[in-house]
Write a protein that holds these residues in place. Structure first.
Motif, short mmCIF file in Angstrom:
data_model
loop_
_atom_site.label_atom_id
_atom_site.label_comp_id
_atom_site.label_asym_id
_atom_site.label_seq_id
_atom_site.Cartn_x
_atom_site.Cartn_y
_atom_site.Cartn_z
N THR A 50 -5.11 18.66 -65.59
CA THR A 50 -4.06 19.68 -65.61
C THR A 50 -3.11 19.54 -64.43
O THR A 50 -1.92 19.78 -64.57
CB THR A 50 -4.70 21.09 -65.59
N PHE A 51 -3.63 19.12 -63.30
CA PHE A 51 -2.83 19.08 -62.08
C PHE A 51 -2.42 17.66 -61.73
O PHE A 51 -3.02 16.69 -62.19
CB PHE A 51 -3.62 19.72 -60.93
N ALA A 52 -1.39 17.57 -60.88
CA ALA A 52 -0.87 16.27 -60.46
C ALA A 52 -0.68 16.27 -58.95
O ALA A 52 -0.66 17.33 -58.30
CB ALA A 52 0.46 15.98 -61.15
N VAL A 53 -0.52 15.09 -58.39
CA VAL A 53 -0.24 14.95 -56.97
C VAL A 53 1.01 15.77 -56.64
O VAL A 53 1.96 15.82 -57.42
CB VAL A 53 -0.05 13.46 -56.60
N ASN A 54 0.99 16.44 -55.50
CA ASN A 54 2.04 17.30 -54.96
C ASN A 54 2.03 18.72 -55.53
O ASN A 54 2.82 19.55 -55.09
CB ASN A 54 3.44 16.69 -55.08
N ASP A 55 1.16 19.05 -56.49
CA ASP A 55 1.02 20.43 -56.92
C ASP A 55 0.40 21.23 -55.77
O ASP A 55 -0.50 20.75 -55.08
CB ASP A 55 0.11 20.55 -58.15
N VAL A 56 0.89 22.45 -55.57
CA VAL A 56 0.35 23.32 -54.53
C VAL A 56 -0.65 24.25 -55.22
O VAL A 56 -0.32 24.94 -56.18
CB VAL A 56 1.46 24.12 -53.83
N VAL A 57 -1.90 24.22 -54.72
CA VAL A 57 -2.99 24.92 -55.40
C VAL A 57 -3.85 25.71 -54.42
O VAL A 57 -3.79 25.51 -53.21
CB VAL A 57 -3.91 23.92 -56.14
N SER A 58 -4.65 26.58 -55.00
CA SER A 58 -5.74 27.25 -54.29
C SER A 58 -7.02 26.80 -54.98
O SER A 58 -7.09 26.79 -56.21
CB SER A 58 -5.61 28.76 -54.39
N ILE A 59 -8.02 26.44 -54.19
CA ILE A 59 -9.28 25.94 -54.73
C ILE A 59 -10.41 26.81 -54.18
O ILE A 59 -10.43 27.11 -52.99
CB ILE A 59 -9.51 24.46 -54.34
#
Length: 133
Positions: free
Chosen positions: A94-103
């Motif tokens: 679902t996510f890609a490099v440079n996505d800003v996330v909370s884990i």
């Protein structure tokens, strides 16, 4: 009157015994439990906010603004949360490099395992309203 007290005491004892027996049965037959006497697996809660610097089907690596980077194992139970919804087991795709996330996740035996990866805008309560879903 003494008979009423005796009946109430017997009923309370029976209910307490039934509750304890049920709790013991659930404890002993719950899947994934360690064998009696075995030490439980060490787990430590962990969370991080940052930019993804690496993404694969089995892991994501996030780097915080302070430069700290950590790789998280993503499993079929990891929840990917985006503005369009959530999907269990799709965090690695679902996510890609440079996505800003909370884990959020746990560290098990030295390995960080993500339980949820969320777009940071959604995790900061900027997602769509729940009544619109």
């Amino acid at each position: 009157m003494a008979r009423v007290h005796s009946l109430l005491a017997a009923a309370c004892f029976a209910m307490a015994f039934a509750a304890l027996t049920a709790a013991l049965a659930v404890h002993l037959v719950t899947p994934g439990r360690e064998a009696p006497g075995a030490a439980p697996a060490a787990q430590q809660p962990v969370s991080q906010e940052g930019r993804l610097v690496a993404v694969s089907p089995t892991s994501v690596t996030a780097q915080s603004v302070d430069g700290f980077a950590r790789t998280y194992l993503v499993t079929s139970e990891t929840n990917a949360i985006t503005a369009t919804g959530s999907k269990i087991g799709a965090a690695g795709t679902t996510f890609a490099v440079n996505d800003v996330v909370s884990i959020v996740g746990v560290v098990r035996d030295g390995t960080a395992v993500a339980t949820a990866v969320a777009e940071q805008q959604v995790s900061n309560l900027n997602g769509p309203p729940m009544d619109g879903v």
